[in-house]
Design a protein around this motif. Structure first.
Motif, PDB file in Angstrom:
ATOM      1  N   SER A 260      56.693  32.893  36.096  1.00  0.00           N
ATOM      2  CA  SER A 260      55.334  32.440  35.805  1.00  0.00           C
ATOM      3  C   SER A 260      55.298  30.945  35.517  1.00  0.00           C
ATOM      4  O   SER A 260      54.405  30.226  35.971  1.00  0.00           O
ATOM      5  CB  SER A 260      54.772  33.212  34.609  1.00  0.00           C
ATOM      6  N   GLU A 410      52.509  39.784  32.869  1.00  0.00           N
ATOM      7  CA  GLU A 410      51.774  39.223  34.003  1.00  0.00           C
ATOM      8  C   GLU A 410      52.155  39.985  35.260  1.00  0.00           C
ATOM      9  O   GLU A 410      53.290  40.456  35.409  1.00  0.00           O
ATOM     10  CB  GLU A 410      52.105  37.739  34.196  1.00  0.00           C
ATOM     11  N   TRP A 411      51.189  40.091  36.179  1.00  0.00           N
ATOM     12  CA  TRP A 411      51.410  40.735  37.465  1.00  0.00           C
ATOM     13  C   TRP A 411      51.132  39.702  38.552  1.00  0.00           C
ATOM     14  O   TRP A 411      50.008  39.231  38.703  1.00  0.00           O
ATOM     15  CB  TRP A 411      50.477  41.942  37.625  1.00  0.00           C
ATOM     16  N   HIS A 412      52.176  39.330  39.313  1.00  0.00           N
ATOM     17  CA  HIS A 412      52.057  38.296  40.342  1.00  0.00           C
ATOM     18  C   HIS A 412      51.855  38.965  41.705  1.00  0.00           C
ATOM     19  O   HIS A 412      52.688  39.767  42.137  1.00  0.00           O
ATOM     20  CB  HIS A 412      53.310  37.422  40.370  1.00  0.00           C
ATOM     21  N   TYR A 419      51.914  33.340  47.546  1.00  0.00           N
ATOM     22  CA  TYR A 419      51.471  33.664  46.187  1.00  0.00           C
ATOM     23  C   TYR A 419      49.944  33.709  46.138  1.00  0.00           C
ATOM     24  O   TYR A 419      49.272  32.748  46.513  1.00  0.00           O
ATOM     25  CB  TYR A 419      52.012  32.592  45.236  1.00  0.00           C
ATOM     26  N   SER A 422      48.189  35.252  39.576  1.00  0.00           N
ATOM     27  CA  SER A 422      48.764  36.062  38.500  1.00  0.00           C
ATOM     28  C   SER A 422      47.629  36.753  37.757  1.00  0.00           C
ATOM     29  O   SER A 422      46.601  36.128  37.462  1.00  0.00           O
ATOM     30  CB  SER A 422      49.576  35.186  37.544  1.00  0.00           C
TER      31      SER A 422
END
Length: 488
Positions: A260, A410-412, A419, A422
């Motif tokens: 992150s 956190e979920w990425h 990307y 997040s």
């Protein structure tokens, strides 16, 4: 002053300026510290003549020194006073050199921490026209009937110590003392309580001036440890010292972990310009290096900007680099380390000179046997293994779960190494909310289908993101997007 530190304010009067052959003829010591207040002084017989210039400067004559103790006679008394104390002197290199030389003649090694009041005065009061001891006394209003006598000069140093501590404040005074002595220091505008508030968790921190100017920004897996590291390396007039003098407060943002931090830091550095930090480099297109294989021939290298079309369907192996400059530098280094021939790989230009063993032996252009070709191609691929592109290993977008160990998750969202943000995941609603907006309570929630549609939006390949994901995915939980509805 610094707690539990004893300062020995010392002044010497000598027969000349060279510690190797001139002698000490007067010593004065005043001990200063918590619960310490002692002093001692003595004229010494230098066992040599005193030049007329020195007599005129100090007022000390040979008659005054006759019958006085020698340095050998007072060494034990002096050692007891100076041992374990910080040596403080004006132009301290001079006094420390004479003491070191005289103790060495007695078989003792004298290596104290040294504080120079001349350096201290120049640092704290750069606007003063002169920083000699007499000039300092004039600036601070300290009057002495005698100059260039040991105890009189020690008392002048003590007066400057007291003046500077009151005038600049304990925090600034201790900071500058700590810098000279090599002690860990805190910025003058911060206290240990301020440092204690900084969590030992992952995140991004900002060092700000007293009026809120952004001085420095970085990320770390332990915020407190990273902030303290700035101040533990302060010395002299270094960048770390200049930064510490200006820091007024620290702000931080807690994040879930190393991944992150990496995803968020570079965009922030490009958006903001910290005053005391090198500007983040604007990245160009990544560069790929194709390995063009022909049956029975040496594999050739081909450089191109960006990635091949339909990269995950490409049948050829290729390496990927941040930019063309990094690619060329790496190729040259790997060819040298693995003794590969630039001519054989067809990447030599007119200004290049191959230094492989074959070219050095004059065998450039020599035909390779089938067995030699196989070995050469194998060595070539092995040399670039670290940089080979790894195809996307999933059949769909994934979510990478990152947890800081203190309940912050956190979920990425990632697809084909790209990307897409997040998020906070709510298992009851079975929906995502962008993390920054979720914390403020104004975010829009999107379900799994909307997240999948988001991942179908084309965005440019980011080399730094690719390296971050590749480095961190093996230690983190990767969940196919279609399975998120099973997460509770």
């Amino acid at each position: 002053m610094l707690d539990n530190v004893c300062f020995a304010l010392v002044d010497l009067e000598t027969t000349g300026g060279q510690a190797s052959h001139d002698q000490i003829m007067e010593i004065a010591v005043r001990l200063v510290g918590e619960g310490v207040n002692d002093h001692w002084e003595s004229l010494l017989d230098p066992m040599c003549g005193v030049p007329r210039f020195i007599q005129g400067l100090t007022g000390i004559t040979p008659a005054m020194l006759k019958g006085k103790p020698t340095f050998t006679d007072v060494q034990n008394t002096l050692w007891a006073l100076l041992d374990d104390a910080v040596l403080v002197a004006h132009n301290a290199r001079f006094d420390a050199g004479f003491l070191r030389a005289n103790f060495a003649r007695q078989g003792r090694q004298y290596s104290p921490r040294v504080l120079c009041t001349l350096k201290l005065a120049r640092t704290l009061y750069p606007e003063w026209p002169k920083h000699g001891l007499e000039a300092i006394c004039e600036q601070i209003g300290f009057h002495s009937e005698v100059h260039h006598r040991a105890m009189a000069d020690v008392d002048a140093m003590k007066a400057f110590f007291d003046y500077a501590r009151l005038d600049k404040g304990e925090a600034v005074f201790n900071f500058e003392l700590g810098l000279q002595l090599g002690f860990p220091v805190l910025p003058p505008l911060m206290t240990q309580s301020d440092i204690d508030l900084i969590p030992c968790q992952p995140g991004i921190y900002r060092l700000l001036s007293e009026i809120g100017e952004l001085l420095y920004m970085d990320g770390a897996t332990s915020l407190q440890e990273a902030v303290l590291a700035h101040f533990s390396s302060c010395a002299g007039d270094s960048k770390a010292t200049k930064l510490a003098r200006r820091v007024g407060r620290v702000e931080w943002q807690l994040l879930a972990g190393e991944l992150s931090v990496g995803l968020r830091l570079n965009p922030l550095l490009r958006q903001h310009v910290p005053q005391m930090q090198r500007r983040a480099k604007t990245l160009g297109k990544p560069c790929s290096v194709r390995f063009v294989a022909t049956t029975g021939a040496v594999t050739r290298l081909r450089l191109r900007s960006g990635l091949p079309a339909k990269v995950d369907l490409a049948s050829e192996s290729f390496a990927i680099f941040r930019d063309r400059q990094q690619a060329k530098k790496c190729i040259e280094e790997q060819l040298r380390l693995c003794d590969l021939c630039m001519h054989a790989l067809n990447i030599v230009s007119e200004r290049d000179q191959c230094t492989c063993s074959a070219c050095e032996a004059g065998d450039v252009g020599t035909e390779h046997s089938e067995d030699a070709v196989v070995k050469l191609n194998s060595r070539l691929l092995a040399a670039f293994t670290e940089y080979l592109y790894i195809p996307w290993p999933f059949q769909e977008p994934i979510v990478i779960r990152e947890d800081n160990g203190n309940g912050f998750v956190e979920w990425h969202l990632v697809n084909h190494w790209c990307y897409y943000g997040s998020y906070y995941w709510d298992s009851v609603q079975e929906a995502f909310c962008e993390l920054d907006k979720a914390e403020s309570g104004v975010g829009d929630w999107i379900g799994v289908l909307a997240a999948r549609l988001k991942c179908e939006q084309g965005i440019d390949f980011d080399y730094q993101h690719y390296r971050l994901f590749h480095r961190n995915m093996s230690r983190l939980t990767c969940i196919p997007l279609s399975e998120m509805t099973t997460i509770k």
